[in-house]
Design a protein around this motif. Structure first.
Motif, PDB file in Angstrom:
ATOM      1  N   THR A  64      -0.334 -11.275  -6.567  1.00  0.00           N
ATOM      2  CA  THR A  64       0.109 -10.383  -5.490  1.00  0.00           C
ATOM      3  C   THR A  64       1.089  -9.336  -6.004  1.00  0.00           C
ATOM      4  O   THR A  64       0.929  -8.133  -5.747  1.00  0.00           O
ATOM      5  CB  THR A  64       0.751 -11.198  -4.360  1.00  0.00           C
ATOM      6  OG1 THR A  64      -0.174 -12.156  -3.871  1.00  0.00           O
ATOM      7  CG2 THR A  64       1.197 -10.291  -3.219  1.00  0.00           C
ATOM      8  N   LEU A 117      -0.593  -6.840  -8.447  1.00  0.00           N
ATOM      9  CA  LEU A 117      -1.347  -5.816  -7.726  1.00  0.00           C
ATOM     10  C   LEU A 117      -0.408  -4.821  -7.045  1.00  0.00           C
ATOM     11  O   LEU A 117      -0.686  -3.612  -6.991  1.00  0.00           O
ATOM     12  CB  LEU A 117      -2.258  -6.471  -6.684  1.00  0.00           C
ATOM     13  CG  LEU A 117      -3.456  -7.246  -7.246  1.00  0.00           C
ATOM     14  CD1 LEU A 117      -4.077  -8.122  -6.165  1.00  0.00           C
ATOM     15  CD2 LEU A 117      -4.503  -6.278  -7.812  1.00  0.00           C
ATOM     16  N   TYR A 118       0.708  -5.326  -6.544  1.00  0.00           N
ATOM     17  CA  TYR A 118       1.696  -4.439  -5.921  1.00  0.00           C
ATOM     18  C   TYR A 118       2.228  -3.436  -6.942  1.00  0.00           C
ATOM     19  O   TYR A 118       2.311  -2.224  -6.663  1.00  0.00           O
ATOM     20  CB  TYR A 118       2.838  -5.261  -5.335  1.00  0.00           C
ATOM     21  CG  TYR A 118       4.033  -4.446  -4.919  1.00  0.00           C
ATOM     22  CD1 TYR A 118       4.026  -3.726  -3.727  1.00  0.00           C
ATOM     23  CD2 TYR A 118       5.174  -4.384  -5.734  1.00  0.00           C
ATOM     24  CE1 TYR A 118       5.135  -2.959  -3.352  1.00  0.00           C
ATOM     25  CE2 TYR A 118       6.270  -3.630  -5.361  1.00  0.00           C
ATOM     26  CZ  TYR A 118       6.251  -2.916  -4.179  1.00  0.00           C
ATOM     27  OH  TYR A 118       7.331  -2.164  -3.810  1.00  0.00           O
ATOM     28  N   THR A 139      -1.126   0.061  -0.503  1.00  0.00           N
ATOM     29  CA  THR A 139      -0.872  -1.183  -1.244  1.00  0.00           C
ATOM     30  C   THR A 139      -1.740  -2.305  -0.700  1.00  0.00           C
ATOM     31  O   THR A 139      -2.242  -3.152  -1.468  1.00  0.00           O
ATOM     32  CB  THR A 139       0.608  -1.570  -1.143  1.00  0.00           C
ATOM     33  OG1 THR A 139       1.415  -0.514  -1.671  1.00  0.00           O
ATOM     34  CG2 THR A 139       0.886  -2.847  -1.928  1.00  0.00           C
ATOM     35  N   LEU A 183      -4.393  -4.850  -2.591  1.00  0.00           N
ATOM     36  CA  LEU A 183      -4.334  -6.301  -2.443  1.00  0.00           C
ATOM     37  C   LEU A 183      -5.652  -6.864  -1.923  1.00  0.00           C
ATOM     38  O   LEU A 183      -6.138  -7.888  -2.418  1.00  0.00           O
ATOM     39  CB  LEU A 183      -3.193  -6.689  -1.502  1.00  0.00           C
ATOM     40  CG  LEU A 183      -1.771  -6.486  -2.041  1.00  0.00           C
ATOM     41  CD1 LEU A 183      -0.756  -6.703  -0.930  1.00  0.00           C
ATOM     42  CD2 LEU A 183      -1.494  -7.432  -3.197  1.00  0.00           C
ATOM     43  N   LEU A 230      -1.923 -10.369   3.627  1.00  0.00           N
ATOM     44  CA  LEU A 230      -2.415  -9.043   4.017  1.00  0.00           C
ATOM     45  C   LEU A 230      -1.863  -8.531   5.352  1.00  0.00           C
ATOM     46  O   LEU A 230      -1.700  -7.309   5.506  1.00  0.00           O
ATOM     47  CB  LEU A 230      -3.941  -9.038   4.048  1.00  0.00           C
ATOM     48  CG  LEU A 230      -4.626  -9.065   2.683  1.00  0.00           C
ATOM     49  CD1 LEU A 230      -6.135  -9.148   2.838  1.00  0.00           C
ATOM     50  CD2 LEU A 230      -4.242  -7.834   1.874  1.00  0.00           C
TER      51      LEU A 230
END
Length: 517
Positions: free
Chosen positions: A195, A198-199, A292, A296, A329
């Motif tokens: 997470t 990816l951020y 973002t 994700l 999410l």
């Protein structure tokens, strides 16, 4: 709820108050199953409880003679580290249940905190957390994963809170959460790292962030985990057993099987309704992912597709990605419905899904109080220190299509390790996952991870008609064990000359094995 058009602030505030009040009530009732049941009716839970007894009684006069505690530097130890400490203040049973309740609280509060950090308010995440509170991985009893995932939500929220702050503080927080997540559950650490990775990747194209700064942030994010893995390698630590398997045919099934762990019909209906509603909202433009969130969503989708079903000996690894995505999410998306009527309808719909799942959980868990009590009562008919084999009178099938309402009895006989100081081969003792192992005298009989043996196979072995691939731990079961539990509806004694009936319940039969037969 989000304002739209000419909706007045007063009306919006009133709607938000209603939504928060509904969320609070749903949260309160969602914890009732754990509070009302001494032993929650989850597949793996009795097995975990049995291990907690062994850990808590290690080194005392009541210690089980067949097992020893062997700590090593490996993950997946959340409850193994915490519950024995809690058991100093209360019973082991209550300490284990408190750990489960704490895991649920971490899931709900972590989702709420993450959304608050991103949006400055609570909107969707709380309802998503309650809808998935009894999803398939959690109702199976993956309690360390549930605890770790809740901790990961808190870690992600804290990291994002510090994202624009001083880097030493962000590095310190990341290091602390990586260490805690490594100890709690390895896969939860993976969710945390994926997470935040990816951020950080989603920020690379930001004009104010140079590539070297983005690379440094990614490096600092990964550094604590790399250090831990290095220590694990140097100390011969492990992450479960060897073994990686892909079951691609199940990947289209899991999203319809995920919401409810006990009813395929309810899970499919509510899951399909939720997916259709989300797709409809996205097509109409009222449900939007921020940039973002798009990163994700794509990342979680790819992770779900490529991750093996069994990874490092951990089963259903891909399945665990779904609740993780469902909890994360909502913090990165917005829902703006066109009118108060639509907003109240959406609130009623998600509340209905939560209440349906909760009603099914209560309908399964509450009757099991009597079944577990009958099982515990039967342990008093067993000589202390005995060896106990567990069989199954029927074919329950395998997930995801099985009737899981019968599965909570699967590992109930493992509680004999406490109540009768017995040896039960099905107790979880896999190196790299649990710090408990069978002693040398009985190690050849232990199944570190496995369920009951089909009673038909046991009958074939006892009548000298075994198949060629009989596992070693049951090859001479009638000589190696003292008692046999056969789970399932009572049936006629298959081997009356070998087995003596000691106890019969609706869900099991207890036999004493006659020596010399």
């Amino acid at each position: 709820m989000a304002p739209l058009g000419l909706t007045t602030p007063a009306r919006v505030g009133s709607e938000r108050s209603v939504a928060i009040a509904v969320l609070a009530v749903l949260a309160a009732v969602s914890f009732l199953p754990v509070l009302l049941t001494p032993i929650p009716a989850m597949v793996d839970y009795p097995n975990h409880l049995a291990r907690m007894y062994i850990l808590s009684q290690s080194g005392t006069p009541d210690a089980n003679p067949h097992y020893e505690v062997a700590w090593a530097f490996y993950p997946n130890l959340g409850m193994d580290l915490l519950v024995p400490q809690l058991a100093r203040l209360m019973s082991v049973e209550n300490a284990t249940r408190l750990f489960l309740l704490l895991s649920q609280l971490l899931i709900v509060t972590g989702a709420l905190l993450l959304e608050w950090v991103r949006k400055g308010r609570v909107h969707l995440a709380g309802f998503a957390a309650l809808a998935f509170l009894y999803c398939l991985p959690f109702s199976w009893g993956f309690v360390n994963f549930e605890f770790g995932l809740g901790l990961a939500l808190w870690g992600i929220a804290v990291y994002l809170m510090l994202a624009e702050g001083p880097w030493p503080l962000r590095l310190l927080a990341n290091t602390l959460f990586v260490a805690a997540l490594y100890a709690a559950h390895f896969f939860s650490l993976g969710i945390y790292g994926a997470t935040l990775g990816l951020y950080e990747l989603s920020r690379i194209h930001h004009p104010r962030i140079p590539y070297r700064v983005a690379a440094a942030r990614l490096g600092a994010l990964a550094l604590p985990a790399l250090v831990l893995f290095g220590i694990m390698q140097m100390t011969a630590g492990t992450i479960g057993s060897e073994g990686t398997s892909w079951f691609f045919g199940f990947k289209p099934v899991w999203p319809l099987r995920i919401l409810n762990g006990y009813s395929l019909t309810a899970s499919a209906v509510t899951g399909l309704a939720l997916m259709i509603a989300l797709l409809f909202a996205a097509r109409r433009g009222v449900l939007k992912l921020e940039p973002t969130g798009i990163w994700l969503a794509i990342g979680f989708a790819l992770l779900y597709l490529v991750i093996p079903s069994k990874l490092f000996g951990t089963s259903f690894a891909d399945l665990r990605v779904i609740p993780a995505a469902a909890l994360i999410l909502p913090a990165f998306c917005s829902l703006s419905l066109p009118s108060p009527a639509w907003r109240m309808a959406a609130l009623a719909a998600i509340s209905g899904i939560i209440l349906i799942n909760l009603a099914i959980v209560l309908a399964v868990w509450l009757p099991y109080r009597a079944d577990y009590a009958a099982m515990i009562q039967s342990f008093h008919k067993i000589d202390r220190g005995s060896r106990i084999l567990v069989g199954d009178s029927g074919d329950n099938g395998d997930p995801p299509f099985a009737d899981l309402t019968s599965y909570p009895m699967y590992y109930a006989p493992t509680l004999a390790v406490h109540y009768a100081n017995a040896f039960v081969p099905n107790l979880f003792t896999e190196a790299g996952k649990q710090p408990v192992r069978a002693r040398e005298a009985v190690r050849r009989l232990a199944i570190p991870y496995g369920g009951p043996v089909p009673s038909g196979l046991l009958t074939a072995i006892a009548t000298r008609q075994p198949p060629a691939d009989v596992p070693p731990f049951i090859r001479t079961w009638y000589l190696d064990y003292d008692y046999l539990y056969v789970l399932g509806p009572p049936a006629a004694n298959p081997l009356p000359e070998l087995l003596e009936v000691l106890d019969i319940s609706e869900r099991f039969v207890l036999y004493k094995i006659r020596r010399g037969s």
